[in-house]
Scaffold this motif. Sequence first.
Motif, PDB file in Angstrom:
ATOM      1  N   THR A 189      26.673   4.497 -53.473  1.00  0.00           N
ATOM      2  CA  THR A 189      27.980   4.482 -52.811  1.00  0.00           C
ATOM      3  C   THR A 189      28.221   3.145 -52.124  1.00  0.00           C
ATOM      4  N   ILE A 190      27.222   2.671 -51.380  1.00  0.00           N
ATOM      5  CA  ILE A 190      27.318   1.350 -50.741  1.00  0.00           C
ATOM      6  C   ILE A 190      26.592   0.356 -51.624  1.00  0.00           C
ATOM      7  N   ASN A 191      27.336  -0.583 -52.162  1.00  0.00           N
ATOM      8  CA  ASN A 191      26.784  -1.545 -53.110  1.00  0.00           C
ATOM      9  C   ASN A 191      26.114  -2.726 -52.418  1.00  0.00           C
ATOM     10  N   ASN A 192      26.682  -3.191 -51.303  1.00  0.00           N
ATOM     11  CA  ASN A 192      26.122  -4.354 -50.618  1.00  0.00           C
ATOM     12  C   ASN A 192      26.346  -4.256 -49.120  1.00  0.00           C
ATOM     13  N   VAL A 193      25.461  -4.917 -48.382  1.00  0.00           N
ATOM     14  CA  VAL A 193      25.482  -4.872 -46.918  1.00  0.00           C
ATOM     15  C   VAL A 193      25.316  -6.284 -46.380  1.00  0.00           C
ATOM     16  N   PRO A 252      16.677  -2.160 -46.294  1.00  0.00           N
ATOM     17  CA  PRO A 252      16.814  -0.707 -46.503  1.00  0.00           C
ATOM     18  C   PRO A 252      16.240  -0.279 -47.852  1.00  0.00           C
ATOM     19  N   GLU A 253      15.786   0.940 -47.920  1.00  0.00           N
ATOM     20  CA  GLU A 253      15.257   1.475 -49.174  1.00  0.00           C
ATOM     21  C   GLU A 253      16.368   1.529 -50.213  1.00  0.00           C
ATOM     22  N   GLY A 254      16.049   1.056 -51.433  1.00  0.00           N
ATOM     23  CA  GLY A 254      17.040   1.037 -52.502  1.00  0.00           C
ATOM     24  C   GLY A 254      17.876  -0.225 -52.548  1.00  0.00           C
ATOM     25  N   TYR A 255      17.500  -1.210 -51.691  1.00  0.00           N
ATOM     26  CA  TYR A 255      18.245  -2.477 -51.645  1.00  0.00           C
ATOM     27  C   TYR A 255      17.269  -3.647 -51.733  1.00  0.00           C
ATOM     28  N   GLU A 256      17.786  -4.787 -52.095  1.00  0.00           N
ATOM     29  CA  GLU A 256      17.008  -6.024 -52.114  1.00  0.00           C
ATOM     30  C   GLU A 256      17.875  -7.152 -51.579  1.00  0.00           C
ATOM     31  N   GLU A 257      17.223  -8.198 -51.113  1.00  0.00           N
ATOM     32  CA  GLU A 257      17.981  -9.336 -50.588  1.00  0.00           C
ATOM     33  C   GLU A 257      18.760 -10.004 -51.707  1.00  0.00           C
ATOM     34  N   GLY A 258      20.013 -10.342 -51.428  1.00  0.00           N
ATOM     35  CA  GLY A 258      20.869 -10.979 -52.411  1.00  0.00           C
ATOM     36  C   GLY A 258      21.377 -12.319 -51.919  1.00  0.00           C
ATOM     37  N   ASP A 259      22.101 -13.006 -52.768  1.00  0.00           N
ATOM     38  CA  ASP A 259      22.686 -14.305 -52.444  1.00  0.00           C
ATOM     39  C   ASP A 259      24.136 -14.089 -52.058  1.00  0.00           C
ATOM     40  N   TYR A 260      24.444 -14.355 -50.800  1.00  0.00           N
ATOM     41  CA  TYR A 260      25.811 -14.122 -50.327  1.00  0.00           C
ATOM     42  C   TYR A 260      26.776 -15.176 -50.843  1.00  0.00           C
ATOM     43  N   GLY A 261      26.244 -16.266 -51.372  1.00  0.00           N
ATOM     44  CA  GLY A 261      27.104 -17.297 -51.951  1.00  0.00           C
ATOM     45  C   GLY A 261      27.685 -18.265 -50.953  1.00  0.00           C
ATOM     46  N   ILE A 275      27.848  -5.119 -39.166  1.00  0.00           N
ATOM     47  CA  ILE A 275      27.221  -4.506 -40.342  1.00  0.00           C
ATOM     48  C   ILE A 275      28.364  -4.144 -41.287  1.00  0.00           C
ATOM     49  N   ASN A 276      28.581  -4.967 -42.283  1.00  0.00           N
ATOM     50  CA  ASN A 276      29.694  -4.771 -43.205  1.00  0.00           C
ATOM     51  C   ASN A 276      29.165  -4.163 -44.498  1.00  0.00           C
ATOM     52  N   PHE A 329      22.181  -7.673 -48.394  1.00  0.00           N
ATOM     53  CA  PHE A 329      21.402  -6.802 -49.263  1.00  0.00           C
ATOM     54  C   PHE A 329      22.303  -6.233 -50.363  1.00  0.00           C
ATOM     55  N   VAL A 330      21.733  -6.106 -51.552  1.00  0.00           N
ATOM     56  CA  VAL A 330      22.458  -5.559 -52.701  1.00  0.00           C
ATOM     57  C   VAL A 330      21.683  -4.348 -53.217  1.00  0.00           C
ATOM     58  N   ALA A 331      22.401  -3.297 -53.577  1.00  0.00           N
ATOM     59  CA  ALA A 331      21.761  -2.080 -54.077  1.00  0.00           C
ATOM     60  C   ALA A 331      21.089  -2.350 -55.419  1.00  0.00           C
ATOM     61  N   THR A 332      19.885  -1.816 -55.580  1.00  0.00           N
ATOM     62  CA  THR A 332      19.193  -1.957 -56.866  1.00  0.00           C
ATOM     63  C   THR A 332      19.754  -0.992 -57.905  1.00  0.00           C
TER      64      THR A 332
END
Length: 243
Positions: free
Chosen positions: A132-136, A101-110, A210-211, A124-127
């Motif tokens: 409002t939504i920080n991670n998906v 999604p626009e405004g997000y990048e792939e992150g490490d879920y751990g 989709i969390n 995904f984590v918000a850049t």
Amino acid sequence: MAKKYQQRTHVSVRKKKEEEKKLAQRRAFYAKHRKQILIGIAALVLVIVLGSLAWDYFYAPNGSMRVFMGNLIGAEETDIIKDLGTSSKPRYYKLGAMETPEGYEEGDYGLTTTAVSFDQKFYFVATDEAKTINNVYIAGVPNKTGAQMMEVLASNEMYAMQTEARTAEIAGHPVTYLYAQNMPNSEDETIYYSSLVIYADTIQNSSVLINCSSAHAPLDQVPTEEAMLAEVEGILSCLTINK
């Protein structure tokens, strides 16, 4: 004059001579046709091997993806893939696809695992931390529809606060969802995050989770259900669900 009797050869000796004769004939036949025999054996082995490889390549039971020589065939980086089979008979399916999604990048879920799996999920984590939504987090859910998963969540009481299950259409997707608030840990009971836990039904009586979660903040500062719903539209517009 006394008659002379001819001594007869013992049966076992005759059989041994017959076997030796047959063996000599087989050896002679093999020596004469050795090249043709070897070619025939090699051709038979090749047919068996090619047949086995063809079966392995084309075998895709009940519409599942093909696994050929330990590799999943046809998987794309954006595919949401889940094993809907069993531990002894895995069956991988494409449940949908997800673009970043626009405004997000792939992150490490751990999460790490040593198990061999072709499952594909996304985090995904918000850049911009002010979003409002920080991670998906997006993943396939095997053999359970969204309604069934909502029953599981209701019975397990996973969150400090959660609404009843609701249905809606978001970005063209019919979904089931609930809004929840929870503490990220028990050490600081003043810090919370809010979530939209969304399920979209897909093939094989399964679903896609989709969390969507906010950043951590004091309870009176975490986003409301309305605020989360307003932003999730853009996220789900990047989602494709297989039907």
